[in-house]
Design a protein around this motif. Structure first.
Motif, PDB file in Angstrom:
ATOM      1  N   ALA A   1       0.861  -1.182   0.000  1.00  0.00           N
ATOM      2  CA  ALA A   1       0.000   0.000   0.000  1.00  0.00           C
ATOM      3  C   ALA A   1       0.895   1.228   0.000  1.00  0.00           C
ATOM      4  O   ALA A   1       2.080   1.160   0.361  1.00  0.00           O
ATOM      5  CB  ALA A   1      -0.925   0.000   1.217  1.00  0.00           C
ATOM      6  N   LEU A   2       0.350   2.354  -0.419  1.00  0.00           N
ATOM      7  CA  LEU A   2       1.102   3.605  -0.505  1.00  0.00           C
ATOM      8  C   LEU A   2       0.358   4.729   0.200  1.00  0.00           C
ATOM      9  O   LEU A   2      -0.878   4.763   0.212  1.00  0.00           O
ATOM     10  CB  LEU A   2       1.337   3.990  -1.968  1.00  0.00           C
ATOM     11  CG  LEU A   2       2.215   3.069  -2.820  1.00  0.00           C
ATOM     12  CD1 LEU A   2       2.213   3.539  -4.271  1.00  0.00           C
ATOM     13  CD2 LEU A   2       3.645   3.037  -2.276  1.00  0.00           C
ATOM     14  N   GLY A   3       1.122   5.636   0.772  1.00  0.00           N
ATOM     15  CA  GLY A   3       0.558   6.832   1.381  1.00  0.00           C
ATOM     16  C   GLY A   3       1.447   8.025   1.101  1.00  0.00           C
ATOM     17  O   GLY A   3       2.684   7.924   1.169  1.00  0.00           O
ATOM     18  N   GLY A   4       0.856   9.142   0.756  1.00  0.00           N
ATOM     19  CA  GLY A   4       1.622  10.350   0.460  1.00  0.00           C
ATOM     20  C   GLY A   4       1.106  11.548   1.236  1.00  0.00           C
ATOM     21  O   GLY A   4      -0.078  11.624   1.575  1.00  0.00           O
ATOM     22  N   ARG A   5       2.004  12.474   1.513  1.00  0.00           N
ATOM     23  CA  ARG A   5       1.628  13.691   2.239  1.00  0.00           C
ATOM     24  C   ARG A   5       2.427  14.866   1.679  1.00  0.00           C
ATOM     25  O   ARG A   5       3.606  14.724   1.328  1.00  0.00           O
ATOM     26  CB  ARG A   5       1.902  13.529   3.732  1.00  0.00           C
ATOM     27  CG  ARG A   5       1.364  14.665   4.598  1.00  0.00           C
ATOM     28  CD  ARG A   5       1.724  14.448   6.053  1.00  0.00           C
ATOM     29  NE  ARG A   5       0.964  13.371   6.644  1.00  0.00           N
ATOM     30  CZ  ARG A   5      -0.158  13.541   7.330  1.00  0.00           C
ATOM     31  NH1 ARG A   5      -0.649  14.759   7.485  1.00  0.00           N
ATOM     32  NH2 ARG A   5      -0.778  12.509   7.866  1.00  0.00           N
ATOM     33  N   PHE A   6       1.765  16.016   1.611  1.00  0.00           N
ATOM     34  CA  PHE A   6       2.398  17.228   1.076  1.00  0.00           C
ATOM     35  C   PHE A   6       1.979  18.424   1.922  1.00  0.00           C
ATOM     36  O   PHE A   6       0.832  18.503   2.383  1.00  0.00           O
ATOM     37  CB  PHE A   6       1.979  17.446  -0.387  1.00  0.00           C
ATOM     38  CG  PHE A   6       2.414  18.774  -0.951  1.00  0.00           C
ATOM     39  CD1 PHE A   6       3.696  18.947  -1.435  1.00  0.00           C
ATOM     40  CD2 PHE A   6       1.542  19.859  -0.976  1.00  0.00           C
ATOM     41  CE1 PHE A   6       4.097  20.169  -1.954  1.00  0.00           C
ATOM     42  CE2 PHE A   6       1.926  21.080  -1.491  1.00  0.00           C
ATOM     43  CZ  PHE A   6       3.212  21.236  -1.985  1.00  0.00           C
ATOM     44  N   ARG A   7       2.905  19.343   2.131  1.00  0.00           N
ATOM     45  CA  ARG A   7       2.597  20.586   2.838  1.00  0.00           C
ATOM     46  C   ARG A   7       3.455  21.695   2.266  1.00  0.00           C
ATOM     47  O   ARG A   7       4.656  21.519   2.005  1.00  0.00           O
ATOM     48  CB  ARG A   7       2.838  20.461   4.336  1.00  0.00           C
ATOM     49  CG  ARG A   7       2.545  21.775   5.090  1.00  0.00           C
ATOM     50  CD  ARG A   7       2.998  21.723   6.524  1.00  0.00           C
ATOM     51  NE  ARG A   7       2.877  23.037   7.135  1.00  0.00           N
ATOM     52  CZ  ARG A   7       1.885  23.418   7.930  1.00  0.00           C
ATOM     53  NH1 ARG A   7       0.903  22.581   8.209  1.00  0.00           N
ATOM     54  NH2 ARG A   7       1.876  24.637   8.456  1.00  0.00           N
ATOM     55  N   ALA A   8       2.837  22.862   2.082  1.00  0.00           N
ATOM     56  CA  ALA A   8       3.552  24.042   1.596  1.00  0.00           C
ATOM     57  C   ALA A   8       2.944  25.280   2.235  1.00  0.00           C
ATOM     58  O   ALA A   8       1.724  25.366   2.401  1.00  0.00           O
ATOM     59  CB  ALA A   8       3.474  24.141   0.072  1.00  0.00           C
ATOM     60  N   ASN A   9       3.787  26.204   2.602  1.00  0.00           N
ATOM     61  CA  ASN A   9       3.337  27.488   3.126  1.00  0.00           C
ATOM     62  C   ASN A   9       3.273  28.473   1.963  1.00  0.00           C
ATOM     63  O   ASN A   9       4.295  28.962   1.486  1.00  0.00           O
ATOM     64  CB  ASN A   9       4.282  27.991   4.213  1.00  0.00           C
ATOM     65  CG  ASN A   9       4.299  27.092   5.431  1.00  0.00           C
ATOM     66  OD1 ASN A   9       3.269  26.521   5.787  1.00  0.00           O
ATOM     67  ND2 ASN A   9       5.454  26.944   6.057  1.00  0.00           N
ATOM     68  N   ALA A  10       2.046  28.735   1.491  1.00  0.00           N
ATOM     69  CA  ALA A  10       1.880  29.608   0.331  1.00  0.00           C
ATOM     70  C   ALA A  10       2.180  31.057   0.690  1.00  0.00           C
ATOM     71  O   ALA A  10       2.865  31.762  -0.033  1.00  0.00           O
ATOM     72  CB  ALA A  10       0.462  29.478  -0.223  1.00  0.00           C
ATOM     73  N   LEU A  11       1.638  31.518   1.816  1.00  0.00           N
ATOM     74  CA  LEU A  11       1.878  32.854   2.328  1.00  0.00           C
ATOM     75  C   LEU A  11       2.292  32.737   3.783  1.00  0.00           C
ATOM     76  O   LEU A  11       2.450  31.643   4.320  1.00  0.00           O
ATOM     77  CB  LEU A  11       0.628  33.721   2.169  1.00  0.00           C
ATOM     78  CG  LEU A  11       0.138  33.939   0.723  1.00  0.00           C
ATOM     79  CD1 LEU A  11      -1.200  34.654   0.724  1.00  0.00           C
ATOM     80  CD2 LEU A  11       1.178  34.725  -0.087  1.00  0.00           C
ATOM     81  N   GLU A  12       2.424  33.867   4.431  1.00  0.00           N
ATOM     82  CA  GLU A  12       2.886  33.846   5.816  1.00  0.00           C
ATOM     83  C   GLU A  12       1.943  33.062   6.713  1.00  0.00           C
ATOM     84  O   GLU A  12       2.379  32.298   7.580  1.00  0.00           O
ATOM     85  CB  GLU A  12       3.024  35.278   6.336  1.00  0.00           C
ATOM     86  CG  GLU A  12       3.551  35.346   7.772  1.00  0.00           C
ATOM     87  CD  GLU A  12       3.718  36.773   8.251  1.00  0.00           C
ATOM     88  OE1 GLU A  12       4.114  36.951   9.410  1.00  0.00           O
ATOM     89  OE2 GLU A  12       3.450  37.699   7.461  1.00  0.00           O
ATOM     90  N   ASN A  13       0.648  33.191   6.514  1.00  0.00           N
ATOM     91  CA  ASN A  13      -0.332  32.527   7.364  1.00  0.00           C
ATOM     92  C   ASN A  13      -1.246  31.577   6.594  1.00  0.00           C
ATOM     93  O   ASN A  13      -2.339  31.262   7.058  1.00  0.00           O
ATOM     94  CB  ASN A  13      -1.188  33.570   8.095  1.00  0.00           C
ATOM     95  CG  ASN A  13      -0.383  34.391   9.081  1.00  0.00           C
ATOM     96  OD1 ASN A  13       0.448  33.856   9.819  1.00  0.00           O
ATOM     97  ND2 ASN A  13      -0.612  35.697   9.102  1.00  0.00           N
ATOM     98  N   VAL A  14      -0.817  31.135   5.429  1.00  0.00           N
ATOM     99  CA  VAL A  14      -1.626  30.240   4.597  1.00  0.00           C
ATOM    100  C   VAL A  14      -0.833  28.968   4.331  1.00  0.00           C
ATOM    101  O   VAL A  14       0.327  29.026   3.918  1.00  0.00           O
ATOM    102  CB  VAL A  14      -2.033  30.904   3.272  1.00  0.00           C
ATOM    103  CG1 VAL A  14      -2.835  29.939   2.419  1.00  0.00           C
ATOM    104  CG2 VAL A  14      -2.821  32.179   3.530  1.00  0.00           C
ATOM    105  N   ALA A  15      -1.457  27.833   4.574  1.00  0.00           N
ATOM    106  CA  ALA A  15      -0.812  26.541   4.348  1.00  0.00           C
ATOM    107  C   ALA A  15      -1.676  25.676   3.441  1.00  0.00           C
ATOM    108  O   ALA A  15      -2.903  25.663   3.564  1.00  0.00           O
ATOM    109  CB  ALA A  15      -0.571  25.827   5.673  1.00  0.00           C
TER     110      ALA A  15
END
Length: 504
Positions: free
Chosen positions: A142-156
């Motif tokens: 099985a596979l699992g993926g995760r992504f996170r990015a801070n677009a702006l100072e207070n936006v994720a």
């Protein structure tokens, strides 16, 4: 003097702060249907709780660190080839390993692979000495993926996705290039990806969230179900406060299937479009506070195994709230156009010891009652229903207008074993079963029966308890407020180990 000063510390501005009260603090999320907690059945280590599921346990609260990051840290600093977990529905022992960890600056992404090791070991191919054939079976992965990015100072921007079986990819690939004559429906059913994309913006004292969810796995009171595809936007209060509120709009996409909780059991089809608004009030009070153990011939307190001091206390906390749900479908027939759901919890936590000595220097016990009701409060009561009710029942059922949900009772115990290592146990049962078990136990004690007979008398009254055992080990205080937790849900047959941050 110390006790008097502690008793007046009510925490009026901060609401629920004690670590043992976290399940109550997430009661609002449970009413909105997006409360998260730990689950070994998912590669990424968390699942959403269905509205029909009871309150969550302290040991299975979500960690402050993503599961994939925990696995990667174990690989990098402990040289573990994979992180083991136990999932009975997947054949037993499974192994998770991060095969991709990329990112820099304000973004990162991971890809985690799961091997169903015990299922592969129990196959006929392995027993015949042909282990390579079992390992080539794509259903073992099985596979699992995760992504996170801070677009702006207070936006994720956050994204999480899982593929329950790699076999779905191989079947779809074979069908695409005409390497298989399987039906399209079979290949699509085997693929079955699920995931969620969220955009969260922190506003002054508020959180704005936009979510797109597809086939997310939800935990009910007895199994897992896949949720429908939906899009939602919500604004909620954030931070430590006594009064919390939330407003949400949701639209279900694709074909509607029975997914909403129905009073009395079962599920019903939700409205295509709906609005929800909720408010809750929470509070805790320290009834008694002792003193930390002092160093010999010194006025300074001893240093313990945790970064945060452990002080003997008796603390009581509670929460009460309500959520209004409005259907925007003119032809919605599976429920009322406007419904109300309320919830209330009361908890008492007592702990002794300073968690500083090597043996038996910390003991805790926590008792929590959870109740709720749902229905249409604007309907007049029948004459037969207009009967006197206790105060608690009037609050939950709004004077009898709502139908009360079964009350649940959760008992949690904690005991230091050796050094930073503590044993934990939690059990949850219905209020009726807990009351019957208490009466049976007291009756057995009055008759001077042996402790074995007393235990058997109690167990006969609790038919469907949910039991969780676990160990936690506080990491050195120099690392911060962190601990390693390993838990086993004996009822759901799941177990896993994880790293908890800011959870002491």
């Amino acid at each position: 003097r110390t006790s008097r000063r502690a008793t007046t510390t009510m925490g009026a501005r901060d609401g629920l702060r004690h670590a043992q009260f976290k399940p109550m603090k997430r009661a609002m999320d449970g009413a909105f249907g997006d409360r998260e907690h730990g689950a070994a059945a998912n590669v990424e280590g968390t699942t959403r709780a269905h509205a029909s599921d009871g309150s969550s346990f302290v040991m299975t609260q979500p960690s402050g660190l993503a599961r994939s990051q925990q696995v990667f840290l174990a690989q990098k600093f402990l040289n573990l080839p994979a992180m083991p977990s136990y999932v009975e529905s997947e054949g037993g022992m499974v192994l998770d390993r991060v095969v991709l960890n990329a990112g820099r600056g304000n973004w990162w992404t991971t890809l985690t692979a799961r091997v169903r090791a015990q299922r592969a070991w129990n196959t006929e191919q392995v027993q015949e000495g042909k282990a390579h054939r079992a390992l080539l079976d794509p259903s073992m992965y099985a596979l699992g993926g995760r992504f996170r990015a801070n677009a702006l100072e207070n936006v994720a921007v956050k994204a999480i996705g899982e593929l329950g079986s790699v076999k779905g990819v191989t079947r779809a690939f074979a069908k695409k290039f005409k390497l298989s004559d399987e039906k399209d429906d079979d290949a699509e059913a085997a693929l079955n990806p699920r995931g969620r994309v969220s955009v969260q913006a922190k506003l002054p004292s508020h959180l704005l969230s936009v979510d797109l969810s597809h086939n997310e796995r939800y935990q009910t009171d007895d199994r897992y179900v896949d949720g429908p595809t939906s899009a939602s936007v919500s604004v909620s209060s954030r931070g430590r406060r006594a009064i919390n509120y939330r407003v949400s709009a949701r639209k279900w996409l694709g074909d509607l299937v029975p997914f909403d909780r129905k009073h009395g059991g079962g599920m019903r089809t939700p409205p295509r479009k709906e609005l929800q608004a909720g408010v809750s009030y929470e509070q805790q009070a320290v009834l008694w506070r002792g003193r930390r153990r002092r160093k010999p011939k010194s006025s300074s307190a001893v240093s313990g195994y945790t970064a945060l001091p452990q002080v003997p206390t008796i603390t009581v906390g509670g929460i009460y709230g309500a959520v209004v749900r409005k259907s925007l479908d003119d032809d919605y027939k599976d429920g009322e156009q406007t419904e109300l759901q309320n919830f209330g919890s009361l908890s008492v936590n007592a702990q002794v010891g300073s968690f500083a000595r090597p043996l038996l220097d910390f003991t805790s016990i926590n008792l929590r009652l959870d109740a709720g009701g749902m229905g249409t409060p604007n309907k007049p009561l029948d004459a037969a229903a207009q009967t006197p009710l206790p105060l608690a029942d009037r609050l939950i059922t709004m004077g009898g207008r709502l139908k009360a949900n079964p009350v649940s009772v959760t008992l949690s115990l904690g005991q230091q074993l050796l050094g930073p290592l503590r044993f934990r146990a939690e059990v949850r049962a219905s209020g009726a079963e807990a009351l019957s078990a208490t009466r049976a136990g007291l009756s057995a004690l009055k008759e001077r029966k042996t402790m074995t007979e007393v235990r058997e008398s109690i167990q006969k009254q609790i038919v469907k308890p949910e039991v969780v055992y676990g160990l936690d080990c506080a990491l050195p205080p120099t690392i911060g407020s962190a601990r390693v937790v390993a838990w086993y849900n004996a009822t759901r047959q799941e177990a896993m180990a994880e790293l908890r941050l800011f959870d002491l």
